[in-house]
Design an enzyme around this catalytic site. Structure first.
Site, mmCIF file in Angstrom:
data_model
loop_
_atom_site.group_PDB
_atom_site.id
_atom_site.type_symbol
_atom_site.label_atom_id
_atom_site.label_comp_id
_atom_site.label_asym_id
_atom_site.label_seq_id
_atom_site.Cartn_x
_atom_site.Cartn_y
_atom_site.Cartn_z
ATOM 1 N N ASN A 101 17.062 20.949 -4.777
ATOM 2 C CA ASN A 101 17.288 21.646 -5.876
ATOM 3 C C ASN A 101 17.586 23.103 -6.167
ATOM 4 O O ASN A 101 17.802 23.776 -7.169
ATOM 5 C CB ASN A 101 16.372 20.980 -7.097
ATOM 6 C CG ASN A 101 16.694 19.493 -7.377
ATOM 7 O OD1 ASN A 101 17.731 19.428 -7.857
ATOM 8 N ND2 ASN A 101 15.693 18.578 -7.307
ATOM 9 N N THR A 152 24.776 10.246 -6.010
ATOM 10 C CA THR A 152 24.901 11.629 -5.948
ATOM 11 C C THR A 152 24.106 11.960 -4.753
ATOM 12 O O THR A 152 24.406 11.856 -3.564
ATOM 13 C CB THR A 152 24.602 12.271 -7.287
ATOM 14 O OG1 THR A 152 23.401 11.736 -7.836
ATOM 15 C CG2 THR A 152 25.501 12.273 -8.324
ATOM 16 N N GLU A 159 14.508 12.553 -5.681
ATOM 17 C CA GLU A 159 15.026 13.473 -4.759
ATOM 18 C C GLU A 159 13.939 14.002 -4.147
ATOM 19 O O GLU A 159 12.825 14.506 -4.591
ATOM 20 C CB GLU A 159 15.561 14.688 -5.839
ATOM 21 C CG GLU A 159 17.131 14.604 -5.868
ATOM 22 C CD GLU A 159 17.717 15.306 -6.775
ATOM 23 O OE1 GLU A 159 19.015 15.525 -6.976
ATOM 24 O OE2 GLU A 159 16.985 16.384 -7.572
ATOM 25 N N THR A 185 19.189 11.261 -14.981
ATOM 26 C CA THR A 185 20.533 11.007 -14.524
ATOM 27 C C THR A 185 20.593 9.862 -13.950
ATOM 28 O O THR A 185 20.850 9.571 -12.532
ATOM 29 C CB THR A 185 21.320 12.103 -13.598
ATOM 30 O OG1 THR A 185 21.060 13.103 -14.299
ATOM 31 C CG2 THR A 185 22.833 11.731 -13.280
ATOM 32 N N LYS A 242 22.322 4.312 -10.049
ATOM 33 C CA LYS A 242 22.070 5.570 -9.165
ATOM 34 C C LYS A 242 21.328 6.479 -9.784
ATOM 35 O O LYS A 242 20.815 6.496 -11.027
ATOM 36 C CB LYS A 242 23.465 6.264 -8.926
ATOM 37 C CG LYS A 242 24.276 6.549 -10.191
ATOM 38 C CD LYS A 242 23.824 8.106 -10.734
ATOM 39 C CE LYS A 242 23.701 9.113 -9.536
ATOM 40 N NZ LYS A 242 23.365 10.527 -10.459
#
Lengths: 429, 429
Positions: free
Chosen positions: A424, A174, A298, A211, A200
């Site tokens: 985000n 993602t 991230e 996630t 991932k």
């Protein structure tokens, strides 16, 4: 005392307890296709909005496998999780189908669409839908465009190849900035056993999985019960020891398929050397992938490792190590290369674990050297310039010695950066 | 159904349970100096590196007060916390001395320096050191420059004034962008009772208090036991319901001094109307200050309120509301004005509280209007432009209806911004 001295002192103690020799574990190529019998593929089915990005992955085994899985602890679970729980009741599976770009969580027709994914894969592969594990990752609350998956299925099945692991790893990404795949081999009962995995990330990641999707394959011959047990134990020390942002996702899962084609004597006792060797190799694989997930968190600019040494119990060490790598203040300080060790003690203090901070030592370590910044819970006068240099590296370790016992736990995270906020602030578009 | 309709339905139910009329609570001026008998001052003693910033605050009462306090739950506590625990054993105090710029936590000579703070204040005020509450906030692990406090003490005592609340509020600020003070009055037993407070934030703030210092004064006449009980109950619904970054500080405290000069009949029963009126007014004061702390969270651009309505128990509603306002992903989405409601359900899901997400409704509300984005746990097609407009306001409410019962809890937080990362990337310099 240097960190190496502290670790050596601990190891000497451990050696007197009479552990057997460690198995030799070797890194190998080809990811989930490394073990005998597995093929993989990844294609674009246009669920992801970004042009040219693959978003549909398939892993297939020529024979039926023992299968095991662990799922998110989030009370709100995505539809594919419920479907997989049903499909894996018999402990058997033969394929994994995963899409990225849509999580199929809190979405209309969720379970129906997850079942359809299984059915389409099963039809293309000539197996039962019950032998297909499905997974989804991406935005929550939007209906899955199942027709796009149906349409892409023939091309996906056709693309299956022993060199397809890399494409599959790309197709489950993602906001990951690079694909994660790894494989190892280990000798068990005079046979070479292989284990491969793709994973991932990269946001909504917290100790109870995040996630993260983690698909693991192996050609070991092992009972389903011990496969599940090995997976549980290894996940606890790898995927459950990472945090990017404290958010546990609705879609997390790790699953493993074992086809037995390595032809080792079947592993059926958890006391056997064969089991221990397999578990050790699986742990190496899972820790490698978990660290990659933390490193590519991230917006992350560096991998932060927190080693909690000298604890009276591993559980306590784990709670504190996770608390440190989860602390926003510590993560922001790491981004700024600021040796603000008070935040580390603070995060240990609110973790819920009991410890005597006046016996606690704190060090920073990286390729640029090591430095002690706190002695017995009090600040040390230290070389700020050296500290800055150490913290500027791409991999930084926070090493804490509790001086209470001989247990250790390691947890991994990343720094908190402007880019995390940027990514985000507007994820859905 | 609109949010107002939902709330009205709940209120109608509550009214049938026969609650008494609410006391009239009025906002008044002068902060901690509003209640009879209290003086305050704030000066610069040069602990803070920034030029011209006040960093030493004093609150003094002409007479001895009943006193109560609640402290950080962090296992690592700053030295002044330990000193205050000793000093408040008799439930009496007459002054509060606080510095900013240095937390006196994990620092050399911590308790010795905290005791010295008490002694200097006591000498300047002509009271016992045991009647002085001390507090510190700022960087951890650096020895407090106690000589600077000693030197500034005569000027500080001399500056005491009934108009000094504002200076005291300025002097306890760290990364706060504005001072927080508030006061209210309420009629109890035909007398006007006043309550005043000053607070500071603004990072390392999490439900179990955060680096918040909250100093409250009142002229009510009340037993020490009930003063402590009222403080405990109000802190639970105010300072313990806010989060800025998930980090619980080593230094947090809230304390209250009650001097009895309002001359109301002494409050000695927790069933009395007088006690309930006092507690209600104290709660209004604490919630006002708590919201200001959340609004001025490090780097925050907006105040986020999460109302968890229709729960079967208040405890459950509180756990979920706190989880939502603590979620980095939700906070980053609020910064980006992104109506990513899936993250809200996700945060409720990993909170540990049990609920049926398929009965859950999610709304966003602000001065620009309200919009429902999730119905019975599934995404609704909603007007993205209106949602963006609503979320662009400076105060945004996330309203969740669980459809399970009649209990409600509210929690407050702020968005996660580039500035949070910037401020905390290099806090010590």
């Amino acid at each position: 005392m240097s960190i190496e001295d502290i670790i050596a002192a601990n190891k000497n103690f451990s050696n007197t307890t009479g552990k057997t020799e460690k198995p030799v574990i070797t890194a190998i190529a080809d990811g989930v296709c490394a073990p005998k019998g597995f093929l993989a593929a990844g294609v674009r089915c246009r669920i992801k909005k970004t042009p040219d990005k693959k978003d549909l992955a398939l892993i297939f085994c020529r024979v039926s496998c023992n299968a095991a899985a662990v799922y998110t602890k989030n009370k709100v679970k995505a539809a594919p999780i419920y479907v997989d729980m049903q499909h894996l009741r018999d402990g058997k599976a033969q394929a994994i189908l995963a899409n990225s770009g849509n999580a199929n969580a809190c979405a209309p027709n969720g379970e129906e669409n997850a079942e359809k994914m299984s059915a389409y894969a099963a039809a293309a592969l000539g197996i039962s839908p019950k032998d297909v594990i499905v997974a989804s990752t991406g935005v929550i609350g939007v209906e899955l465009e199942i027709a796009k998956i149906e349409e892409a299925m023939p091309a996906l099945a056709k693309a299956l190849s022993p060199k397809g692991s890399h494409d599959a790893a790309l197709a489950i990404m993602t906001s990951d900035t690079y694909e994660k795949e790894y494989a190892v081999s280990v000798e068990i009962g005079n046979k070479i056993v292989k284990i491969g995995g793709i994973s991932k990330g990269s946001g909504m990641i917290h100790p109870n999985m995040g996630t993260t999707l983690n698909f693991i394959t192996t050609d070991v011959d092992i009972t389903q019960e011990l496969l599940q047990k090995a997976l549980n134990d290894c996940v606890k020390k790898s995927f459950n020891r990472i945090s990017v942002d404290g958010d546990t996702s609705t879609n997390d899962m790790a699953c493993i398929l074992a086809d037995g084609l390595a032809a080792n004597p079947v592993i059926s006792s958890e006391k056997s050397e064969a089991y221990l060797a397999f578990k050790e190799a699986l742990e190496v694989l899972c820790i490698h992938l978990a660290k990659e997930l933390a490193r590519d968190g991230e917006g992350a600019s560096r991998l932060i490792t927190c080693t909690m040494n000298g604890a009276s119990t591993e559980e306590k060490a784990e709670i504190m190590a996770k608390s440190v790598i989860s602390s926003n203040l510590t993560k922001a300080a790491m981004f700024g290369c600021d040796a603000n060790w008070g935040r580390i003690l603070c995060a240990m203090g609110y973790s819920g674990a009991d410890f005597d901070y006046e016996k606690t030592q704190v060090y920073f370590r990286s390729a640029a050297g090591e430095i002690q910044v706190c002695e017995n819970g009090r600040g040390l006068a230290f070389d700020e310039e050296l500290a800055k240099k150490i913290l500027s590296e791409e991999e930084v370790e926070i090493f804490v010695d509790l001086n209470e016992g001989t247990e250790t736990a390691v947890a991994w995270g990343c720094d908190l950066t402007y880019d995390y906020v940027k990514i985000n602030g507007d994820y859905r578009s």
